[in-house]
Design an enzyme around this catalytic site. Structure first.
Site, short mmCIF file in Angstrom:
data_model
loop_
_atom_site.label_atom_id
_atom_site.label_comp_id
_atom_site.label_asym_id
_atom_site.label_seq_id
_atom_site.Cartn_x
_atom_site.Cartn_y
_atom_site.Cartn_z
N LYS A 1 -2.18 0.38 0.43
CA LYS A 1 -2.82 -0.34 0.95
C LYS A 1 -4.43 0.76 0.65
O LYS A 1 -5.89 -0.19 0.64
CB LYS A 1 -3.54 -1.17 2.46
CG LYS A 1 -1.72 -1.76 2.11
CD LYS A 1 -1.67 -2.63 3.58
CE LYS A 1 -0.27 -3.35 3.95
NZ LYS A 1 0.15 -3.14 5.11
N LYS B 1 -2.79 11.11 6.90
CA LYS B 1 -3.16 10.28 7.26
C LYS B 1 -4.17 11.05 8.28
O LYS B 1 -5.84 10.18 7.71
CB LYS B 1 -2.88 9.32 7.97
CG LYS B 1 -1.74 8.30 7.73
CD LYS B 1 -1.62 7.04 7.94
CE LYS B 1 -1.32 5.77 7.07
NZ LYS B 1 -0.76 5.25 8.09
N LYS C 1 2.37 7.38 -3.55
CA LYS C 1 3.13 6.13 -3.49
C LYS C 1 1.92 4.67 -3.92
O LYS C 1 0.77 5.26 -3.51
CB LYS C 1 4.18 5.90 -2.21
CG LYS C 1 2.96 6.43 -0.77
CD LYS C 1 3.48 5.74 0.19
CE LYS C 1 2.76 5.51 1.32
NZ LYS C 1 3.15 5.50 2.91
P1 TYM Z 1 3.43 -0.40 6.36
O1 TYM Z 1 2.39 -1.63 6.97
O2 TYM Z 1 2.59 1.18 5.43
O3 TYM Z 1 4.39 -0.75 5.48
C1 TYM Z 1 5.45 -1.94 5.53
C2 TYM Z 1 6.77 -1.63 4.62
O4 TYM Z 1 6.46 -1.40 3.01
C3 TYM Z 1 6.46 -0.51 2.97
N1 TYM Z 1 6.16 0.47 1.92
C4 TYM Z 1 6.72 0.88 0.66
N2 TYM Z 1 8.11 1.07 0.09
C5 TYM Z 1 8.22 0.85 -1.23
N3 TYM Z 1 7.30 1.71 -1.94
C6 TYM Z 1 5.74 1.83 -1.57
N4 TYM Z 1 4.48 2.09 -2.10
C7 TYM Z 1 5.60 0.71 -0.03
N5 TYM Z 1 4.42 0.89 0.92
C8 TYM Z 1 4.89 0.76 2.14
C9 TYM Z 1 6.87 0.82 4.30
O5 TYM Z 1 8.11 1.77 3.95
C10 TYM Z 1 7.77 -0.02 5.45
O6 TYM Z 1 8.95 -0.69 5.22
N6 TYM Z 1 5.30 2.03 10.37
C11 TYM Z 1 4.92 1.29 9.94
C12 TYM Z 1 5.16 -0.61 10.46
C13 TYM Z 1 5.57 -0.29 11.40
C14 TYM Z 1 7.01 -0.63 11.47
C15 TYM Z 1 7.75 -0.75 12.66
C16 TYM Z 1 7.95 0.22 9.81
C17 TYM Z 1 6.23 -0.15 12.71
N7 TYM Z 1 7.08 -0.52 13.06
C18 TYM Z 1 9.28 -0.48 13.01
C19 TYM Z 1 9.71 -0.58 10.63
C20 TYM Z 1 10.13 -0.47 11.86
C21 TYM Z 1 4.17 1.15 8.83
O7 TYM Z 1 2.74 1.43 8.70
O8 TYM Z 1 4.36 0.36 7.14
#
Ligand code: TYM
Length: 336
Positions: A203, A117, A200
């Protein structure tokens, strides 16, 4: 039987896409439906994570509502699970500070997502972007999470949360934190871009044709799948034949996850046929799953006050749930 505490979060930037949905949200809903009376689930919008990079305040506020509506539309039930924004539960940020004093700089230096990032301008990245895995650890540890449903890209952050929990317990000779287990879906744990099977679905990809958004109308979903990169070979008889064909493998995995089959079963159905046959079937499967979610999303977005009310009442419940652990942590560390 031990109590299960299911905890997970999602950032409110951009729309929910097929990667989030298959990697995380559908699992949240499946696990919520399987809750036993003694279990608890906490699902939150990680708005504090969103501000680690520059955000337009108005867009962030709208993004939070849009994400709340998307989660509700996908089946998160605020009666059974606690749904909230983590900025409205100060225990997350407070515990993150304390855990930041337990985590080691060397541990954070290994986080690959920060490297991705921050890109080439590492020195110019915010301190928040660097330390945010510690906040993520606090997000789950504050509820003594046992299960954390996430996509594969979050595995390293969860391992860090376990390391921090273990070090805290060991340093202070307590058994305060449970060690959270990531729950990663067996099929499509990492949904990849429709334009490039090696990265991957995300967004932040500048090409909208790289992903399927919850809000895409059916014609756009169909066009994106038609244009999705593939190769000229027909589909193999088993998933082993997809080796070295990342785009083909991605589409088969998406189909398998959507229709709750294995990639082998999908290959058996389409063996020997080309993508001209496969793509319309995939479009249909996406629309069958996301179409009703998208319709509910639109209806929910019409009542913003109701969305705010749901988040406010979830935050109140989450604050009450987090308070005892935070008090115990403060006592353990020696804070007044
Ligand atoms: P974020 O917002 O990027 O993504 C949310 C969830 O979606 C999953 N994900 C994917 N899974 C499969 N293929 C993909 N291409 C893909 N893109 C996203 C992510 O693995 C995630 O589960 N840091 C985290 C948010 C967060 C969080 C937490 C998650 C904050 N605190 C505590 C779990 C526990 C994040 O940026 O996810």
């Amino acid at each position: 039987m031990t109590m299960r505490r299911i905890v997970s979060g999602i950032q409110p930037t951009g729309h929910l896409h097929l990667g989030n949905y298959l990697g995380a949200i559908r699992q949240w809903v499946d696990m919520q439906r399987a809750l036993r009376p003694e279990d608890e689930a906490f699902f939150f919008i990680a708005d504090l994570h969103a501000i680690t990079v520059r955000q337009d305040p108005r867009a962030l506020r709208e993004g939070i509502r849009a994400m709340a509506a998307a989660l509700l539309a996908a089946g998160v039930d605020p009666q059974r699970a606690t749904l909230f924004c983590h900025s409205q539960v100060p225990a997350h940020a407070e515990l993150a500070w304390i855990l930041g004093c337990v985590a080691r700089v060397g541990w954070l230096n290994r986080m690959t997502q920060f490297k991705e990032k921050s890109g080439k301008d590492r020195e110019g990245a915010s301190v928040g972007l660097y330390t945010y895995p510690v906040l993520q650890a606090a997000d789950v540890l504050v509820y003594r999470a046992t299960h954390v449903p996430v996509g594969e890209d979050q595995k390293q952050h969860l391992e860090l949360a376990r390391d921090i929990a273990l070090k805290f317990n060991t340093d202070f000779g307590v058994e305060l934190f449970a060690l959270p287990e990531p729950t990663i879906p067996p099929t499509a744990p990492r949904v990849r871009s429709l334009r490039d099977g090696t990265v991957k679905m995300s967004k932040s990809d500048p090409s909208d044709y790289s992903r399927i958004n919850l809000t895409d109308p059916p014609e756009l979903v169909s066009r994106k799948i038609q244009k999705a990169r593939t190769d000229p070979e027909p589909l193999p008889a088993t998933a082993a034949g997809l080796e070295g064909r990342p785009e083909a493998q991605n589409l088969v995995e998406i189909m398998a996850a959507l229709t709750r089959r294995t990639p082998d079963e999908v290959c058996a159905e389409f063996a020997g046929r080309g993508f001209a046959d496969f793509k319309p079937a995939l479009t249909e499967a996406i629309l069958a799953e996301l179409g009703p979610v998208s319709a509910r999303w639109k209806a929910l977005m019409a009542d913003r006050d109701e969305l705010d009310r749901i988040l406010a009442s979830g935050a109140e419940r989450a604050r009450a749930a987090a308070a005892p652990l935070l008090a115990e942590v403060r006592r353990t560390v020696g804070l007044p």
